[in-house]
Design a protein around this motif. Structure first.
Motif, PDB file in Angstrom:
ATOM      1  N   GLY A 290     -11.777  -7.687  10.405  1.00  0.00           N
ATOM      2  CA  GLY A 290     -11.906  -7.402  11.835  1.00  0.00           C
ATOM      3  C   GLY A 290     -12.896  -8.324  12.533  1.00  0.00           C
ATOM      4  O   GLY A 290     -13.255  -8.092  13.687  1.00  0.00           O
TER       5      GLY A 290
ATOM      6  N   PRO B  56       0.817  -1.213   0.000  1.00  0.00           N
ATOM      7  CA  PRO B  56       0.000   0.000   0.000  1.00  0.00           C
ATOM      8  C   PRO B  56       0.856   1.270   0.000  1.00  0.00           C
ATOM      9  O   PRO B  56       2.016   1.240   0.401  1.00  0.00           O
ATOM     10  CB  PRO B  56      -0.788  -0.101   1.317  1.00  0.00           C
TER      11      PRO B  56
ATOM     12  N   ALA C 116     -12.126 -11.141  13.436  1.00  0.00           N
ATOM     13  CA  ALA C 116     -11.233 -12.040  14.177  1.00  0.00           C
ATOM     14  C   ALA C 116     -10.192 -11.155  14.852  1.00  0.00           C
ATOM     15  O   ALA C 116     -10.189  -9.940  14.636  1.00  0.00           O
ATOM     16  CB  ALA C 116     -10.561 -13.011  13.217  1.00  0.00           C
TER      17      ALA C 116
ATOM     18  N   ALA D   4      -4.888  -5.911   1.692  1.00  0.00           N
ATOM     19  CA  ALA D   4      -4.247  -4.698   1.160  1.00  0.00           C
ATOM     20  C   ALA D   4      -3.432  -4.990  -0.099  1.00  0.00           C
ATOM     21  O   ALA D   4      -2.986  -6.108  -0.333  1.00  0.00           O
ATOM     22  CB  ALA D   4      -3.343  -4.097   2.230  1.00  0.00           C
TER      23      ALA D   4
HETATM   24  P1  FAD Z   1      -7.565   0.243  11.417  1.00  0.00           P
HETATM   25  O1  FAD Z   1      -8.298   1.262  10.611  1.00  0.00           O
HETATM   26  O2  FAD Z   1      -7.195   0.609  12.795  1.00  0.00           O
HETATM   27  O3  FAD Z   1      -8.396  -1.105  11.403  1.00  0.00           O
HETATM   28  C1  FAD Z   1      -8.967  -1.582  10.215  1.00  0.00           C
HETATM   29  C2  FAD Z   1      -9.583  -2.959  10.460  1.00  0.00           C
HETATM   30  O4  FAD Z   1      -8.557  -3.891  10.720  1.00  0.00           O
HETATM   31  C3  FAD Z   1     -10.511  -2.997  11.669  1.00  0.00           C
HETATM   32  O5  FAD Z   1     -11.552  -3.895  11.434  1.00  0.00           O
HETATM   33  C4  FAD Z   1      -9.631  -3.556  12.753  1.00  0.00           C
HETATM   34  O6  FAD Z   1     -10.371  -4.184  13.770  1.00  0.00           O
HETATM   35  C5  FAD Z   1      -8.828  -4.550  11.937  1.00  0.00           C
HETATM   36  N1  FAD Z   1      -7.564  -4.917  12.589  1.00  0.00           N
HETATM   37  C6  FAD Z   1      -6.486  -4.148  12.799  1.00  0.00           C
HETATM   38  N2  FAD Z   1      -5.538  -4.865  13.437  1.00  0.00           N
HETATM   39  C7  FAD Z   1      -6.038  -6.103  13.618  1.00  0.00           C
HETATM   40  C8  FAD Z   1      -5.559  -7.291  14.249  1.00  0.00           C
HETATM   41  N3  FAD Z   1      -4.365  -7.358  14.814  1.00  0.00           N
HETATM   42  N4  FAD Z   1      -6.363  -8.370  14.270  1.00  0.00           N
HETATM   43  C9  FAD Z   1      -7.591  -8.318  13.702  1.00  0.00           C
HETATM   44  N5  FAD Z   1      -8.095  -7.230  13.112  1.00  0.00           N
HETATM   45  C10 FAD Z   1      -7.322  -6.141  13.069  1.00  0.00           C
HETATM   46  N6  FAD Z   1      -5.133   0.103   1.369  1.00  0.00           N
HETATM   47  C11 FAD Z   1      -4.478  -0.567   0.408  1.00  0.00           C
HETATM   48  O7  FAD Z   1      -4.645  -1.765   0.305  1.00  0.00           O
HETATM   49  N7  FAD Z   1      -3.645   0.070  -0.458  1.00  0.00           N
HETATM   50  C12 FAD Z   1      -3.412   1.408  -0.383  1.00  0.00           C
HETATM   51  O8  FAD Z   1      -2.623   1.951  -1.146  1.00  0.00           O
HETATM   52  C13 FAD Z   1      -4.127   2.144   0.609  1.00  0.00           C
HETATM   53  N8  FAD Z   1      -4.000   3.480   0.687  1.00  0.00           N
HETATM   54  C14 FAD Z   1      -4.664   4.158   1.670  1.00  0.00           C
HETATM   55  C15 FAD Z   1      -4.505   5.540   1.757  1.00  0.00           C
HETATM   56  C16 FAD Z   1      -5.108   6.244   2.775  1.00  0.00           C
HETATM   57  C17 FAD Z   1      -4.951   7.740   2.841  1.00  0.00           C
HETATM   58  C18 FAD Z   1      -5.896   5.557   3.737  1.00  0.00           C
HETATM   59  C19 FAD Z   1      -6.560   6.317   4.825  1.00  0.00           C
HETATM   60  C20 FAD Z   1      -6.079   4.185   3.636  1.00  0.00           C
HETATM   61  C21 FAD Z   1      -5.472   3.471   2.610  1.00  0.00           C
HETATM   62  N9  FAD Z   1      -5.644   2.102   2.473  1.00  0.00           N
HETATM   63  C22 FAD Z   1      -4.968   1.435   1.485  1.00  0.00           C
HETATM   64  C23 FAD Z   1      -6.557   1.358   3.347  1.00  0.00           C
HETATM   65  C24 FAD Z   1      -5.819   0.766   4.548  1.00  0.00           C
HETATM   66  O9  FAD Z   1      -4.897  -0.210   4.116  1.00  0.00           O
HETATM   67  C25 FAD Z   1      -6.827   0.077   5.484  1.00  0.00           C
HETATM   68  O10 FAD Z   1      -7.820   0.972   5.854  1.00  0.00           O
HETATM   69  C26 FAD Z   1      -6.150  -0.537   6.711  1.00  0.00           C
HETATM   70  O11 FAD Z   1      -7.060  -1.420   7.338  1.00  0.00           O
HETATM   71  C27 FAD Z   1      -5.728   0.544   7.686  1.00  0.00           C
HETATM   72  O12 FAD Z   1      -4.868   0.039   8.661  1.00  0.00           O
HETATM   73  P2  FAD Z   1      -4.997   0.582  10.151  1.00  0.00           P
HETATM   74  O13 FAD Z   1      -3.822   0.131  10.935  1.00  0.00           O
HETATM   75  O14 FAD Z   1      -5.254   2.035  10.152  1.00  0.00           O
HETATM   76  O15 FAD Z   1      -6.276  -0.234  10.606  1.00  0.00           O
END
Ligand code: FAD
Length: 551
Positions: A213, A139, A215, A154
Motif C-alpha cells: 500500500g 488465496p 503505492a 498473496a
Molecule cells: P484491503 O484490506 O482493502 O487493503 C490491503 C492493502 O492493500 C492496503 O494497504 C491497501 O491500501 C492496499 N491496496 C488495495 N488495493 C490497492 C491498489 N489498487 N493499489 C495499491 N494498494 C492497494 N492472503 C493470502 O495470501 N492467502 C490467503 O489464503 C488469505 N486468506 C485470508 C483469509 C481471511 C479470512 C482474510 C481476512 C484474509 C486473508 N488473506 C489471505 C489476506 C488478504 O489476501 C489480504 O489481507 C489482502 O490485502 C486483502 O485484500 P483487500 O481487498 O481486502 O485489501
C-alpha cells in the motif's frame, strides 16, 4: 460537517464511511472515502490531496489484519482520503494467446479474486482439462480485491509435483504480474501525479510488485495457466502424531507425514484446533477426470459448516474464552467434531470434492468466524519441510501446555500450515523479469546459496482480545526468529497478518523485529528509495508504513 472535503473535485463521488478491518480491531468512523470511475479520476484525487495536505489510501474489501490501510486510533479529523476501488475500478480484459505469447488477463485492481477467477474460467482458448484459465494457486477467500492481494504477495498452497507442474511460478500472485499501471510522480522534484504503465523487467517495476500500500496501482496484466480440475480430499482421522512426526536420517519423509503428501500431490493445508489429536487435513490433487467416489462441484464455498457459523456459536466462544477460558480445550474439540461431522456427513459428504480449480481452492466466505491471525513464511530447503512442521507442532504444543499451567488459554482457534514455492523470476514470461523485492517469497542470495526452494506458511488464529494472546504470539515469534537461522531457514512476515509482537502492545509494535525484517531483504533500501521516488508528495503512506519504510 461539510458534504465534501474542501475543494474536492466535483465530479467524483465522496462520502464519509466507517473503515473496519477483518477482525474489527481497527474501526475508524467517518473517513472521507471516494469512488473514482477511472485511473484518470484517481490521478485527479491524488493531485487534489497534494494541494489540500491529505494522504491517500487505496481501499479494497478491508479483509486484512495488519494496519496497511489505516492504523488503529486514526483520529476522526485526520486528513486521509480512502479510495474505494471496488465500486468502479473492476474491469477485466482477456488477452488471447498470440504467436509465442501465452494468454494473459488485465484486471483493474478493485475486481475481486472471485470475479477474476469466474471471468478467467469463461474465456475460450484454454487447453486444460477445465474450461478457461487459472493460476497455479490462489488465496482461499474470494472476496479480496486483486489489488489487495497483489499488495501483500498473496498465495495459496502448491508446489510442483508429479500431479502437476505448470510452466509457471508457484510463488506469489505478485510474481505473475507482467505489466501494471500506477499513479506516480514521474520527475524528481514534482508533486504532480499522473498515470504510468510499467513493464515487467524494465527495472523499477519490481518495487511495485509487492508494495504494502506504499503505492497506488490501477490495473495489472497477469500471466495465467490453462485451467485444471482438482480433487480435494479432507482427512480428519490421521493422527497429528503421524502428520507432524519428526523425520529421521533414514526416513527423511516419513509415511503419512505432511511432507509425504506434498511429495505426491504438491497441495496441502493443515487446519488444526488446539488441544486436539487430529486436524482437518486437505490434500488437493490435479485430476483431469472425476475420480470415482469424488463429488463433483461447480461453484466455490463448499464447506457450509465452517462458512455459515451462526452468531450464537461465535458468542458462545467469546463467552467461554472470556468467562472460563479453561473450557477452551473442550470447546476446541467440539469444533473439531463439528468439522468432522460436516465433512463426513454420509448423506452429503464433503470430504472428497472434485471440480474446476477455483471451485475447490476458494472456500472462505465472509460469514466465517472472524478471528485474528499471525503469519510467517519460513523459507527453507524441501528436504527440511517435515522437520520444520514437526518442530513447529512440538513448540506450539509445548507453549500451549506451559500457558495452560498458568491457567492461560491464548489460542482458541486453529493453526494453519500451507506450502508454496518461492517467486522464481525465470518462470515469468517477460525479458529481464526480477522477483518482487519485498515479497515473503523473494529469493535472496541466502536462499540461492542454501538451495532453499520452499516456503512453509504458518498462521495461528485466535479470537481478538483473548487473554494472553500477545504474550503467546511474542513467544512464538521469538521461536521462529531463533529457530530458523543458519542453513536451516529464515522466517519472513506474512504482511497482511500479525507480526512484530510485543507482549504488552501486540502486533506491529516491535521495533527490533522491524529492523530484522529490513535486514533480511537485501534490496530493502532500494525498495524504500524507489517507492519514495515515485511518490514525491508522500501520499501513499500511514503511521505503520512510515515506521517500516526507512532505510
Ligand atoms: P484491503 O484490506 O482493502 O487493503 C490491503 C492493502 O492493500 C492496503 O494497504 C491497501 O491500501 C492496499 N491496496 C488495495 N488495493 C490497492 C491498489 N489498487 N493499489 C495499491 N494498494 C492497494 N492472503 C493470502 O495470501 N492467502 C490467503 O489464503 C488469505 N486468506 C485470508 C483469509 C481471511 C479470512 C482474510 C481476512 C484474509 C486473508 N488473506 C489471505 C489476506 C488478504 O489476501 C489480504 O489481507 C489482502 O490485502 C486483502 O485484500 P483487500 O481487498 O481486502 O485489501
Amino acid at each position: 460537517m461539510s458534504q465534501t472535503p474542501p475543494n474536492f473535485p466535483a465530479n467524483i463521488e465522496v462520502q464519509q464511511e466507517t473503515f473496519e478491518n477483518w477482525d474489527g480491531v481497527i474501526n475508524v468512523p467517518n473517513v472521507w472515502t471516494c469512488a473514482p470511475k477511472s485511473g484518470a479520476d484517481v490521478v485527479t484525487v491524488c493531485n487534489w490531496a497534494v494541494s489540500e495536505g491529505y494522504t491517500v489510501r487505496a481501499r479494497g474489501i478491508m479483509h486484512s489484519w495488519s494496519p496497511l490501510t489505516l492504523v488503529s486510533g486514526t483520529p476522526a479529523n485526520a486528513k486521509v482520503l480512502l479510495v474505494d476501488t471496488t465500486k468502479y475500478l473492476t474491469a477485466l480484459k482477456f488477452i488471447p494467446a498470440s504467436g509465442n505469447q501465452s494468454a494473459q488477463v488485465n484486471a483493474q485492481l478493485g475486481a475481486t479474486m472471485l470475479q477474476l477467477m469466474e471471468f478467467l474460467e469463461q474465456q475460450a482458448g484454454g487447453k486444460g482439462a477445465a474450461t478457461g484459465y487459472s493460476f497455479p494457486h490462489i488465496p482461499a477467500p474470494g472476496n479480496l480485491t486483486v489489488g489487495g492481494a497483489l499488495a501483500i504477495d498473496a498465495h495459496g498452497s502448491a508446489v510442483p509435483s508429479p500431479a502437476d507442474d505448470f510452466n509457471a511460478s508457484y510463488g506469489s500472485l505478485s510474481n505473475q504480474i507482467l505489466a501494471f499501471t500506477a499513479v506516480v510522480t514521474n520527475s524528481a522534484n514534482s508533486t504532480v501525479y499522473s498515470l504510468r504503465t510499467f513493464q515487467r523487467g524494465e527495472g523499477d517495476d519490481k518495487a511495485f510488485l509487492t508494495h504494502l500500500g506504499r503505492a497506488f496501482l490501477i490495473d495489472a496484466t497477469l500471466q495465467i495457466v490453462d485451467n485444471y480440475n482438482l480433487r480435494c480430499q479432507s482427512f480428519t482421522n490421521i493422527p497429528n502424531a503421524t502428520l507432524f512426526q519428526a523425520p529421521t536420517a533414514s526416513t527423511p519423509v516419513p509415511a503419512g507425514s505432511v511432507a509425504s503428501y506434498v511429495a505426491q500431490t504438491g497441495r496441502i493445508e493443515v487446519i488444526c484446533y488446539p488441544f486436539t489429536d487430529t486436524c482437518w487435513f486437505k490434500v488437493w490433487t490435479n485430476s483431469p477426470t472425476q475420480p470415482s467416489g469424488s463429488v463433483a462441484v461447480n461453484q466455490p464455498y463448499n464447506y457450509p459448516f465452517s462458512d455459515n457459523l451462526p452468531g450464537w456459536v461465535t458468542n458462545l466462544l467469546k463467552l467461554v474464552t472470556s468467562g472460563d477460558p479453561s473450557l477452551t480445550p473442550t470447546l476446541s474439540s467440539a469444533f473439531m467434531t463439528i468439522t468432522s461431522l460436516g465433512l463426513n456427513n454420509i448423506f452429503a459428504p464433503l470430504n472428497d470434492l472434485w471440480g474446476p480449480s477455483k471451485d475447490v481452492l476458494i472456500y472462505i466466505k465472509d460469514t466465517t468466524l472472524k478471528v485474528t491471525a499471525n503469519g510467517y513464511a519460513v523459507r527453507l530447503a524441501r528436504t527440511n519441510l517435515q522437520k520444520s512442521i514437526a518442530d513447529f507442532a512440538t513448540e506450539f504444543n509445548s507453549l500451549l501446555k506451559s500457558y495452560q499451567g498458568r491457567n492461560l488459554y491464548p489460542v482458541n482457534a486453529p493453526f494453519e500450515i500451507r506450502v508454496t514455492s518461492l517467486d522464481d523470476p525465470a518462470k515469468v514470461a517477460a525479458k529481464n523479469a526480477q522477483s518482487p523485492v519485498i515479497s515473503a517469497l523473494t529469493p535472496e542470495p541466502i536462499d540461492i546459496q542454501n538451495q532453499w526452494d520452499t516456503a512453509v506458511w504458518f498462521d495461528v488464529l485466535t479470537l481478538p482480545g483473548t487473554s494472553g494472546e500477545n504474550e503467546f504470539y511474542s513467544d512464538l515469534e521469538a521461536w521462529f526468529t531463533n529457530t530458523f537461522t543458519g542453513t536451516y531457514g529464515r522466517p519472513y512476515p506474512e504482511w497482511s497478518k500479525g507480526w512484530a509482537y510485543t507482549p504488552t502492545s501486540g502486533p506491529w509494535t516491535n521495533a527490533a523485529y522491524m529492523q530484522t525484517i529490513r535486514d533480511s531483504f537485501t534490496n530493502w533500501d532500494w525498495e524504500v528509495a524507489t517507492l519514495q521516488k515515485y511518490d514525491q508528495g508522500n501520499l501513499f503512506t500511514n503511521a505503520l508504513l512510515t515506521q517500516l519504510f526507512v532505510p
